[in-house]
Design an enzyme around this catalytic site. Structure first.
Site, short mmCIF file in Angstrom:
data_model
loop_
_atom_site.label_atom_id
_atom_site.label_comp_id
_atom_site.label_asym_id
_atom_site.label_seq_id
_atom_site.Cartn_x
_atom_site.Cartn_y
_atom_site.Cartn_z
N LYS A 279 0.84 -1.20 0.00
CA LYS A 279 0.00 0.00 0.00
C LYS A 279 0.88 1.25 0.00
O LYS A 279 1.93 1.27 0.65
CB LYS A 279 -0.90 -0.04 1.24
CG LYS A 279 -1.99 1.02 1.27
CD LYS A 279 -2.88 0.80 2.49
CE LYS A 279 -4.01 1.82 2.58
NZ LYS A 279 -4.86 1.61 3.77
N SER B 202 -9.71 1.42 2.58
CA SER B 202 -8.82 2.16 1.72
C SER B 202 -7.77 1.31 1.03
O SER B 202 -7.20 1.74 0.03
CB SER B 202 -8.14 3.27 2.52
OG SER B 202 -7.33 2.70 3.53
N SER C 60 -10.02 -0.98 6.85
CA SER C 60 -9.40 -0.75 5.54
C SER C 60 -8.65 -1.95 4.96
O SER C 60 -8.22 -1.89 3.81
CB SER C 60 -8.47 0.46 5.58
OG SER C 60 -9.21 1.64 5.42
#
Lengths: 98, 469
Positions: free
Chosen positions: B78, B153, B177
């Site tokens: 990420k 996310s 997330s």
């Protein structure tokens, strides 16, 4: 509305965010919706909880006073990130007088 | 080589037994990326040194210097987790050219284990969102239906694994997330105990909530990654000591907070019951529990998190690093840099945070939210006195359409089942087990298990029992 346009403008100023009038209006609307939602918390009967927290098993983390790293360890790497610099300084517009 | 749903464990095993090399594996996945990333927008960058790093891992393996169960496994990370020398932009314009000056602790541990990093994954800006639609670089797509979101996310990380662009990836959680995109993309996603994995090198959003965690096809892979990344770190003062993990559950009882579960769509509740029936067949006892504070968790979260966001993001001022926009004086430059640098959701949360921390509102909001965290922790303590697990659906629904949730609050409600774990620091896992059909498309939905702090091993056990029988 739980929050006024002037409040939004003031919070934006404090948060160092420039907003247009249209954005202030949208922000007021959005923030108001979220506040109405989080206000459901006002309806819960909560015990008086002392300052500090009990949900993490917190311990103080201490270290000896002194330099954790040699003085120059990251200076160049970090200075390289500054958008404006002069020698070994970060450069900003002057804030006194004008 | 066939990479479809190939696990990290199988890859490392194949490299060890010389069925293929790390370079061959990396090439195969780079080919998948080449073919699909334009459509999926799962990755923001593919690293040009991936093959070189894979070749080095091959050398180290040949010399017997790397023997970890992850050697040669390709992965994406990420975009808010630092890899030295690589851009870490948190999918924000603010940090578009920001190069990480050091490795996150999780990354340095994975490097030692011989993991090969292929790129950085798309996400909602600064990890704020549940769909990746808040990315400054466009949304990622769900491989099950590219008109739908992969969740967020950590949506790029999930989309990438679901489409076999990589076998495993790293995400981060502040409230759901990892688990929510895992649910929407049919993957295993773990939110570890707060402090189990060091946050050093993770770009901070809500510091009392943030945790790094894995996304994978299999439970074994999530466990391998968790084991490789966990451990005490002096660089993170909230990092837990190495001892204190609990490996075996005290019983096979699963508590169901019935009232809370009703927040899920009827179809999701229906398949949730099917998963419970499977667990019952596999020797688990299902009992109803009271969890009265649970539905208020998300409201408390939307006080605590923005408060921490407004504080953490104050450092981004266009002076020390990040985007700089010229203005007439310093104040003007702050305001212009932050205006240009931050997207609408980030601005919204900064202002919301400033609001709940305002002197007149502190008692009504932040203090109450903090008190509620304690109440949730007490409710959990009471429940876990009797049961080893609490189960809920991971998400209220399956993947939604891109653009469907344009009003912020409806997006926030995606994370209603996630909040209790983040607010109290307990671990939770989302396990892919059922599907539902929407507009003729079969979409995955996950089931979530929560357990007491430091019992990740027991989560892997129940996840395996459900997925593998």
């Amino acid at each position: 509305m739980a929050i006024s346009k002037d409040e939004v403008k003031k919070l934006a100023e404090l948060s160092r965010l420039e907003l247009t009038d249209a954005e202030v209006e949208k922000m007021q609307h959005d923030i108001d919706a979220v506040i109405s939602y989080v206000d459901t918390l006002q309806t819960v009967d909560l015990p008086e909880v002392p300052e500090g927290t009990i949900y993490f098993d917190e311990v103080n983390v201490m270290r000896e006073d002194g330099d954790a790293l040699p003085g120059d360890a990251f200076t160049d790497a970090l200075l390289a990130q500054a958008p404006r610099r002069q020698g070994r300084f970060v450069k900003v517009k002057k804030i006194l007088g004008s | 080589m066939d990479t479809k749903k190939l696990s990290a464990k199988a890859i490392a095993e194949g490299i060890r037994t010389k069925q293929f090399s790390a370079v061959e594996v990396t090439r195969a996945y780079l080919k998948n990326i080449e073919a699909q990333n334009t459509t999926l927008n799962a990755l923001l960058e593919v690293f040009d040194d991936a093959e070189k790093n894979a070749a080095r891992v091959d050398e180290l393996i040949a010399k017997g210097e790397v023997t970890s169960p992850l050697s040669g496994v390709p992965m994406v990370v990420k975009d808010n987790i630092l890899i030295e020398g690589k851009i870490a932009s948190a999918a924000s314009r603010m940090l578009a050219t920001h190069r990480a000056p050091y490795d996150a602790t999780a990354i340095s541990k994975l490097k030692k284990a011989g993991v090969v990093f292929l790129g950085r994954a798309n996400m909602d800006e600064f990890a704020m969102g549940s769909s990746t639609e808040n990315s400054a670089y466009g949304p990622s797509k769900n491989p099950f239906d590219v008109t739908r979101v992969p969740g967020g996310s950590s949506g790029g990380s999930a989309s990438a694994v679901a489409a076999d662009l990589v076998p495993v990836s790293l995400g981060s959680e502040t409230c759901g997330s990892i688990r929510q995109p895992a649910s929407l993309c049919g993957l295993v996603g773990l939110k570890p105990t707060y402090g189990a994995i060091s946050r050093y090198g993770l770009i901070a959003m809500g510091s009392s909530l943030d945790q790094i965690g894995p996304l994978s096809h299999t439970v074994d892979d999530s466990e391998l990654l968790f084991e490789a990344m966990k451990g005490h770190d002096d660089m993170d003062s909230t990092s837990l000591p190495d001892d204190g993990e609990v490996a075996t559950p005290k019983n096979k009882k699963i508590g169901i907070p019935r009232e809370f579960v009703k927040d899920a769509a009827p179809a999701v509740q229906e398949v949730f019951e099917k998963s419970l029936a499977t667990l019952r067949e596999r020797g688990y006892e299902i009992v109803d529990i009271e969890f009265p504070s649970a539905p208020f968790g998300l409201a408390a979260y939307y006080i605590v998190m923005p408060a921490e966001v407004s504080t953490n993001l104050a450092r981004l001022d266009g002076v020390r690093y990040g985007l700089h926009v010229e203005g007439k004086d310093l104040l003007d430059e702050y305001k212009k840099s932050r205006r240009e640098g931050f997207g609408p959701e980030t601005r919204r949360r900064i202002i919301l945070g400033a609001y709940v921390l305002s002197s007149g509102y502190y008692d009504a909001y932040y203090r109450r939210a903090t008190a509620l965290r304690s109440v949730i922790a007490k409710d959990l303590e009471r429940a876990f006195a009797d049961v080893s697990y609490i189960a809920t659906p991971t998400t209220p629904n399956a993947a939604f359409k891109i653009g469907e949730k344009s009003d912020p609050l409806s997006m926030y409600l995606e994370d209603v089942f996630a909040a209790p774990a983040n607010l109290t620091g307990i671990p939770a896992i989302s396990v892919p087990h059922q599907t539902i059909v929407r507009d003729g498309v079969t979409l995955p939905v996950g089931i979530q298990f929560m357990s007491p702090k430091r019992t990740e091993k027991t989560l892997f056990t129940i996840a395996r029992d459900l997925m593998e029988g």
